[in-house]
Scaffold this active site. Sequence first.
Site, PDB file in Angstrom:
ATOM      1  CG  ASP A   1     -11.269 -18.991  -9.819  1.00 35.66           C
ATOM      2  OD1 ASP A   1     -10.750 -17.981  -9.309  1.00 35.66           O
ATOM      3  OD2 ASP A   1     -10.873 -19.512 -10.883  1.00 35.66           O
TER       4      ASP A   1
ATOM      5  CD  GLU B   1      -9.200  -5.873   0.157  1.00 36.95           C
ATOM      6  OE1 GLU B   1     -10.415  -6.134   0.201  1.00 36.95           O
ATOM      7  OE2 GLU B   1      -8.528  -5.577   1.167  1.00 36.95           O
TER       8      GLU B   1
ATOM      9  N   GLY C   1      16.654  -0.575  -0.728  1.00 32.63           N
ATOM     10  CA  GLY C   1      17.154  -1.921  -0.993  1.00 32.63           C
ATOM     11  C   GLY C   1      17.003  -2.243  -2.461  1.00 32.63           C
TER      12      GLY C   1
ATOM     13  CB  CYS D   1      -0.103  -4.856  -6.098  1.00 33.70           C
ATOM     14  SG  CYS D   1      -1.132  -6.260  -5.642  1.00 33.70           S
TER      15      CYS D   1
ATOM     16  CE  LYS E   1      -2.165  -5.846 -11.100  1.00 35.16           C
ATOM     17  NZ  LYS E   1      -3.327  -5.065 -10.768  1.00 35.16           N
TER      18      LYS E   1
HETATM   19  C1  UGA Z   1       0.602  -3.458  -1.978  1.00 32.58           C
HETATM   20  C2  UGA Z   1       0.018  -2.347  -1.077  1.00 32.58           C
HETATM   21  O1  UGA Z   1       0.895  -2.111   0.021  1.00 32.58           O
HETATM   22  C3  UGA Z   1      -1.374  -2.732  -0.571  1.00 32.58           C
HETATM   23  O2  UGA Z   1      -1.931  -1.684   0.207  1.00 32.58           O
HETATM   24  C4  UGA Z   1      -2.267  -3.033  -1.774  1.00 32.58           C
HETATM   25  O3  UGA Z   1      -3.563  -3.435  -1.377  1.00 32.58           O
HETATM   26  C5  UGA Z   1      -1.629  -4.141  -2.600  1.00 32.58           C
HETATM   27  O4  UGA Z   1      -0.327  -3.741  -3.037  1.00 32.58           O
HETATM   28  C6  UGA Z   1      -2.534  -4.399  -3.774  1.00 32.58           C
HETATM   29  O5  UGA Z   1      -2.638  -3.521  -4.628  1.00 32.58           O
HETATM   30  O6  UGA Z   1      -3.202  -5.418  -3.794  1.00 32.58           O
HETATM   31  P1  UGA Z   1       1.773  -5.794  -1.471  1.00 32.58           P
HETATM   32  O7  UGA Z   1       1.984  -5.920  -2.942  1.00 32.58           O
HETATM   33  O8  UGA Z   1       1.262  -6.967  -0.707  1.00 32.58           O
HETATM   34  O9  UGA Z   1       0.769  -4.601  -1.154  1.00 32.58           O
HETATM   35  O10 UGA Z   1       3.187  -5.436  -0.857  1.00 32.58           O
HETATM   36  P2  UGA Z   1       3.864  -4.221  -0.070  1.00 32.58           P
HETATM   37  O11 UGA Z   1       3.925  -4.528   1.361  1.00 32.58           O
HETATM   38  O12 UGA Z   1       3.285  -2.934  -0.486  1.00 32.58           O
HETATM   39  O13 UGA Z   1       5.353  -4.337  -0.652  1.00 32.58           O
HETATM   40  C7  UGA Z   1       5.583  -4.151  -2.051  1.00 32.58           C
HETATM   41  C8  UGA Z   1       7.052  -4.248  -2.371  1.00 32.58           C
HETATM   42  O14 UGA Z   1       7.730  -3.135  -1.876  1.00 32.58           O
HETATM   43  C9  UGA Z   1       7.775  -5.483  -1.813  1.00 32.58           C
HETATM   44  O15 UGA Z   1       8.591  -6.029  -2.829  1.00 32.58           O
HETATM   45  C10 UGA Z   1       8.597  -4.909  -0.691  1.00 32.58           C
HETATM   46  O16 UGA Z   1       9.766  -5.644  -0.437  1.00 32.58           O
HETATM   47  C11 UGA Z   1       8.927  -3.519  -1.218  1.00 32.58           C
HETATM   48  N1  UGA Z   1       9.238  -2.522  -0.178  1.00 32.58           N
HETATM   49  C12 UGA Z   1       8.319  -2.206   0.768  1.00 32.58           C
HETATM   50  C13 UGA Z   1      10.474  -1.911  -0.184  1.00 32.58           C
HETATM   51  O17 UGA Z   1      11.338  -2.175  -1.051  1.00 32.58           O
HETATM   52  N2  UGA Z   1      10.764  -0.980   0.784  1.00 32.58           N
HETATM   53  C14 UGA Z   1       9.866  -0.634   1.742  1.00 32.58           C
HETATM   54  O18 UGA Z   1      10.189   0.201   2.585  1.00 32.58           O
HETATM   55  C15 UGA Z   1       8.606  -1.279   1.738  1.00 32.58           C
END
Ligand code: UGA
Length: 436
Positions: A30, A146, A255, A262, A265
């Site tokens: 990095d 990923e 909610g 991720c 964007k």
């Molecule tokens: C997301 C994807 O789930 C991953 O598979 C992907 O690899 C990643 O982006 C990425 O592109 O790197 P992540 O951003 O870690 O992962 O988070 P998520 O678990 O997907 O949650 C995203 C948002 O959705 C959070 O703010 C969460 O609170 C919200 N969420 C999730 C809800 O509001 N309701 C739900 O039922 C689930």
Amino acid sequence: MRLSVIGCGYLGAVHAAAMASIGHEVVGIDIDPGKIKTLSDGDAPFFEPGLQQILTEGIASGRLSFSTEFAAAAGADVHFIGVGTPQQPGGHAADLTYVHTAVDSLLPHLSEGDVVAGKSTVPVGTAASLAPRVAATGATLVWNPEFLREGWAVADTITPDRLVAGVPDGPSGERAAEVLREVYHPAVASGIPFIVTDYATSELVKVAANAFLATKISFINAMAEIAEASGADVTQLADAIGHDERIGRRFLGAGIGFGGGCLPKDIRAFAARAEELGKSESVTFLREVDAINLRRRDRAVELVVQALGGSVFGKKVTVLGAAFKPHSDDVRDSPALDVAVRLRGLGADVMVTDPQAIDNARRLHPQLAYEPDRDTAIRDADAIALVTEWDEYRRELTPEHASSLTSGRVVVDGRNGLDAAAWRAAGWQYHGMGRP
Ligand code: UGA
């Protein structure tokens, strides 16, 4: 195998440590000397369950090292590109500057037969545009998106749901796919699907998956809006439709919506790319997905204002959560912090608490007041807003205990995580999202 990982942010740092944990010799590279020092000292630069352990073990084993020099990549068989692709300032498209810089800096250190594996989330067409530069060195470019989730990043890297490799046509592509199979041998041997495809499909798999997840969340949040207008309960609705296996209950959590580095964007970059391809109408719905998502933050603020009699001015509001989701200290585009900032904008005396994300939140929003201790934060609050569903708030905070800390009796449940009946029975005015 010998591997290099370019970019030691969320994706790269976890990937480097995880690859060392399955037996590879890995160097993480990095350009940020601070990040490299932290990692070289064996300290996880962010909160991610399990990362500290594999980092410590990797460094102790001698298989994991970090460097600011691209020359350290020389001699590796596979070079992973895991740099960020943020939203462009002033636009919706992805900023590919870091990807281009990483590839250009790596080129002088590549050898005949090396594999360069792009992991960053990129607009479809990126791999094809980079491939000739890589091929000129005798190396082969593959795209290997990923799918890790923050909070489960280590497990998702070592045992993902699936592996995808976008490869060029011909023998170099076939060979590169074999090399990647060898990198991921434990996962492949355990039967995890390994999908070999072309560049464009591999890039689209990633953005399509995130777009689908975002759509699922906004779908249920749209139902929450209808539920609010009709007196229905969106959580029961989600349970009921979720029993249909074709629909499934996961990601139907209504909610304050999605945030993080991720989903927001990625759906915007996808729409921007579709427009470039002359297909903006194919993903027009993503604009609605985005708009519904942002409206839910307004709704949470509105609920607090209404519950406090039409104004939050001068009222103490305790905001439970700052991270964009539990098990993470990430506050990028956090709906939780956004709600806190908006309440403060309306004159509330906002106190934010979070088990992990306070330092990051304070850097971004120094104007807010922070208190790491949950109970101290709740003391004398006129209203409590649960906005990140950490177990500390969702499961462990009972209404009886909250009643002992404050005489305020208003709770707004921005994640529908609390037992509404129990809070009401204890004398609280409970307000959920899309619930009567
Ligand atoms: C997301 C994807 O789930 C991953 O598979 C992907 O690899 C990643 O982006 C990425 O592109 O790197 P992540 O951003 O870690 O992962 O988070 P998520 O678990 O997907 O949650 C995203 C948002 O959705 C959070 O703010 C969460 O609170 C919200 N969420 C999730 C809800 O509001 N309701 C739900 O039922 C689930």
